[in-house]
Design a protein around this motif. Structure first.
Motif, PDB file in Angstrom:
ATOM      1  N   GLN A 164     -13.802  -6.822   7.877  1.00 51.89           N
ATOM      2  CA  GLN A 164     -13.080  -8.085   8.005  1.00 51.89           C
ATOM      3  C   GLN A 164     -11.800  -8.112   7.185  1.00 51.89           C
ATOM      4  O   GLN A 164     -10.811  -8.704   7.609  1.00 51.89           O
ATOM      5  N   ILE A 165     -11.802  -7.454   6.027  1.00 51.17           N
ATOM      6  CA  ILE A 165     -10.606  -7.508   5.185  1.00 51.17           C
ATOM      7  C   ILE A 165      -9.732  -6.265   5.317  1.00 51.17           C
ATOM      8  O   ILE A 165      -8.609  -6.244   4.812  1.00 51.17           O
ATOM      9  N   ASP A 166     -10.236  -5.235   6.016  1.00 52.49           N
ATOM     10  CA  ASP A 166      -9.466  -4.001   6.034  1.00 52.49           C
ATOM     11  C   ASP A 166      -9.408  -3.331   7.409  1.00 52.49           C
ATOM     12  O   ASP A 166      -8.398  -3.375   8.092  1.00 52.49           O
ATOM     13  N   SER A 167     -10.494  -2.696   7.834  1.00 54.37           N
ATOM     14  CA  SER A 167     -10.394  -1.760   8.960  1.00 54.37           C
ATOM     15  C   SER A 167     -10.093  -2.421  10.300  1.00 54.37           C
ATOM     16  O   SER A 167      -9.547  -1.779  11.203  1.00 54.37           O
ATOM     17  N   SER A 168     -10.422  -3.700  10.462  1.00 51.01           N
ATOM     18  CA  SER A 168     -10.133  -4.366  11.746  1.00 51.01           C
ATOM     19  C   SER A 168      -8.675  -4.794  11.856  1.00 51.01           C
ATOM     20  O   SER A 168      -8.218  -5.176  12.932  1.00 51.01           O
ATOM     21  N   ALA A 207      -1.065  -4.620  -4.742  1.00 51.95           N
ATOM     22  CA  ALA A 207      -0.138  -5.686  -4.344  1.00 51.95           C
ATOM     23  C   ALA A 207      -0.308  -7.040  -5.025  1.00 51.95           C
ATOM     24  O   ALA A 207       0.623  -7.839  -4.996  1.00 51.95           O
ATOM     25  N   ASP A 208      -1.456  -7.346  -5.620  1.00 52.80           N
ATOM     26  CA  ASP A 208      -1.682  -8.728  -6.058  1.00 52.80           C
ATOM     27  C   ASP A 208      -2.640  -8.776  -7.246  1.00 52.80           C
ATOM     28  O   ASP A 208      -3.859  -8.810  -7.074  1.00 52.80           O
ATOM     29  N   SER A 209      -2.094  -8.803  -8.448  1.00 53.52           N
ATOM     30  CA  SER A 209      -2.940  -8.826  -9.643  1.00 53.52           C
ATOM     31  C   SER A 209      -3.764 -10.104  -9.735  1.00 53.52           C
ATOM     32  O   SER A 209      -4.858 -10.111 -10.304  1.00 53.52           O
ATOM     33  N   ARG A 218      -3.941 -11.129   4.431  1.00 56.91           N
ATOM     34  CA  ARG A 218      -2.521 -11.418   4.255  1.00 56.91           C
ATOM     35  C   ARG A 218      -1.786 -10.226   3.668  1.00 56.91           C
ATOM     36  O   ARG A 218      -0.684  -9.871   4.098  1.00 56.91           O
ATOM     37  N   ILE A 219      -2.401  -9.585   2.658  1.00 57.18           N
ATOM     38  CA  ILE A 219      -1.795  -8.402   2.043  1.00 57.18           C
ATOM     39  C   ILE A 219      -1.623  -7.301   3.077  1.00 57.18           C
ATOM     40  O   ILE A 219      -0.549  -6.697   3.204  1.00 57.18           O
ATOM     41  N   LYS A 220      -2.677  -7.040   3.829  1.00 59.74           N
ATOM     42  CA  LYS A 220      -2.604  -5.948   4.798  1.00 59.74           C
ATOM     43  C   LYS A 220      -1.623  -6.277   5.921  1.00 59.74           C
ATOM     44  O   LYS A 220      -0.867  -5.404   6.367  1.00 59.74           O
ATOM     45  N   VAL A 221      -1.616  -7.500   6.391  1.00 62.01           N
ATOM     46  CA  VAL A 221      -0.686  -7.909   7.438  1.00 62.01           C
ATOM     47  C   VAL A 221       0.754  -7.711   6.975  1.00 62.01           C
ATOM     48  O   VAL A 221       1.596  -7.165   7.708  1.00 62.01           O
ATOM     49  N   ILE A 272       5.979   2.310   3.758  1.00 65.23           N
ATOM     50  CA  ILE A 272       5.253   1.493   2.792  1.00 65.23           C
ATOM     51  C   ILE A 272       3.759   1.382   3.101  1.00 65.23           C
ATOM     52  O   ILE A 272       2.942   1.201   2.199  1.00 65.23           O
ATOM     53  N   ARG A 273       3.367   1.537   4.369  1.00 66.09           N
ATOM     54  CA  ARG A 273       1.949   1.413   4.702  1.00 66.09           C
ATOM     55  C   ARG A 273       1.098   2.448   3.973  1.00 66.09           C
ATOM     56  O   ARG A 273      -0.109   2.270   3.812  1.00 66.09           O
ATOM     57  N   LYS A 274       1.723   3.515   3.517  1.00 67.13           N
ATOM     58  CA  LYS A 274       0.978   4.550   2.796  1.00 67.13           C
ATOM     59  C   LYS A 274       0.319   4.018   1.533  1.00 67.13           C
ATOM     60  O   LYS A 274      -0.637   4.615   1.040  1.00 67.13           O
ATOM     61  N   ILE A 275       0.817   2.898   0.992  1.00 60.86           N
ATOM     62  CA  ILE A 275       0.191   2.368  -0.226  1.00 60.86           C
ATOM     63  C   ILE A 275      -1.252   1.935   0.027  1.00 60.86           C
ATOM     64  O   ILE A 275      -2.065   1.884  -0.895  1.00 60.86           O
TER      65      ILE A 275
END
Length: 355
Positions: free
Chosen positions: A134-138, A192-194, A223-226, A238-241
């Motif tokens: 839900q937060i990453d691979s999809s 990306a977000d401390s 939101r971060i991944k988007v 930048i997606r490499k991060i």
């Protein structure tokens, strides 16, 4: 309900975060119309949510078929992919039809790759059922299968029509799988977000995940991944991060035959990245200790006893980010900031990681 928009120059779709399947038929009907829906799932999720989803989908499509594969990373292979193709052929699936991936990361990857390649591409929708998915691979359109023990070696970039996240399904998610999702949240916070890391410490570490919190938590991670993917869909910059923690993590997964979960290997990979940063004097050792403490508090591994680091390094040579005798690591310089750093692939690298 929360909603995020993936607006690429040539197409767009939404990521919907909801606590039920109650409006899924209207969401799908707004982006697709056709004759048949094929739900690809696994033999665990099938028993939990296939009937519930099918009832909702019958509101917009009378012809719904499902195909369940064995749960687990071993299913993300050519053999199972061919079985999916056979099923699609047996149901006379056409380009106007729809594939739905109902499950965790394995299902999203293999069903998405089947959709990307069957008839040169048919529509598909992601319905992720694990926190990690839900937060990453999809999110982001990467679909793939494993090959000869190498993670995601055969794949494509193929965006769905919709990502529909029902947070209510997490109530049946095993604790171990939930923790794996937190490993990916750690990745997002470090790159990306401390402030997200503070949220993890305040809530997840203390067992305070209410329904309201989990929806907001998933939204912040998506939101971060988007934001990253919209800048670099095809992983050229930048997606490499987002690979932070995954270079070592994927190598460990494949080397040990997927006996460790993806999130667990990512956790080890996060620690490895901090070790390298300390070695190259990019960050102080106190940050390494801090991150190890949080991972441990989350119930995630920070080491695997007896790990064969020399063979892990050999595996890294086949990483998609390797170049000749070097590999591009994403390394932290602070919490919330990372850089790309080329590292020589040799026995010294194994010694650093083993330390």
């Amino acid at each position: 309900m929360n909603r995020l928009n993936m607006n690429f120059p040539q197409y767009k779709y939404d990521i919907v975060i909801q606590n039920s399947f109650s409006n899924i038929s209207s969401e799908i009907a707004s982006v697709w119309s056709g004759d048949k829906i094929i739900i690809i799932t696994d033999d665990i999720v099938e028993k939990l949510y296939l009937d519930q989803l099918s009832v909702e989908l019958h509101n917009i499509c009378p012809a719904i078929y499902s195909y369940a594969i064995p749960n687990g990373e071993d299913s993300k292979c050519f053999l199972v992919l061919n079985q999916i193709y056979d099923f699609l052929l047996s149901r006379h699936v056409e380009r106007t039809d729809l594939i739905i991936a109902l499950g965790g990361g394995v299902i999203g990857d293999i069903a998405g790759y089947a959709a990307a390649t069957y008839l040169r591409g048919i529509s598909f929708i992601q319905i992720p059922t694990t926190l990690l998915a839900q937060i990453d691979s999809s999110v982001g359109g990467k679909v793939a299968i494993n090959f000869h023990g190498y993670k995601n070696m055969i794949g494509a970039f193929y965006q769905p029509l919709l990502v529909y996240i029902n947070t209510d399904v997490l109530k049946t998610l095993p604790v171990r799988e939930y923790k794996c999702g937190l490993a990916e949240a750690m990745v997002h916070s470090i790159i990306a977000d401390s402030s997200l890391l503070e949220c993890i410490c305040e809530n997840a570490c203390n067992g305070n995940d209410t329904k309201d919190h989990i929806q907001e938590f998933i939204y912040r991670n998506c939101r971060i991944k988007v934001d990253v993917v919209l800048q670099d869909e095809k992983d050229k910059g930048i997606r490499k991060i987002l690979n932070f923690g995954h270079t070592v993590g994927h190598a460990i997964e494949g080397l040990y035959g997927y006996q460790f979960k993806h999130g667990e290997c990512v956790s080890i990979g996060v620690v490895a990245a901090f070790k390298l940063s300390v070695h190259f004097k990019l960050i102080n050792v106190e940050k390494l200790i801090y991150i190890k403490t949080i991972l441990s508090d989350l119930g995630l591994p920070i080491k695997i006893e007896g790990i064969d680091w020399l063979n892990v390094v050999k595996r890294i040579q086949f990483d998609k980010k390797s170049k000749s005798e070097k590999v591009e690591f994403i390394l932290p310089v602070d919490i919330g900031e990372v850089i790309s750093y080329e590292v020589d692939i040799n026995s010294t690298l194994a010694e650093i990681l083993a330390d």
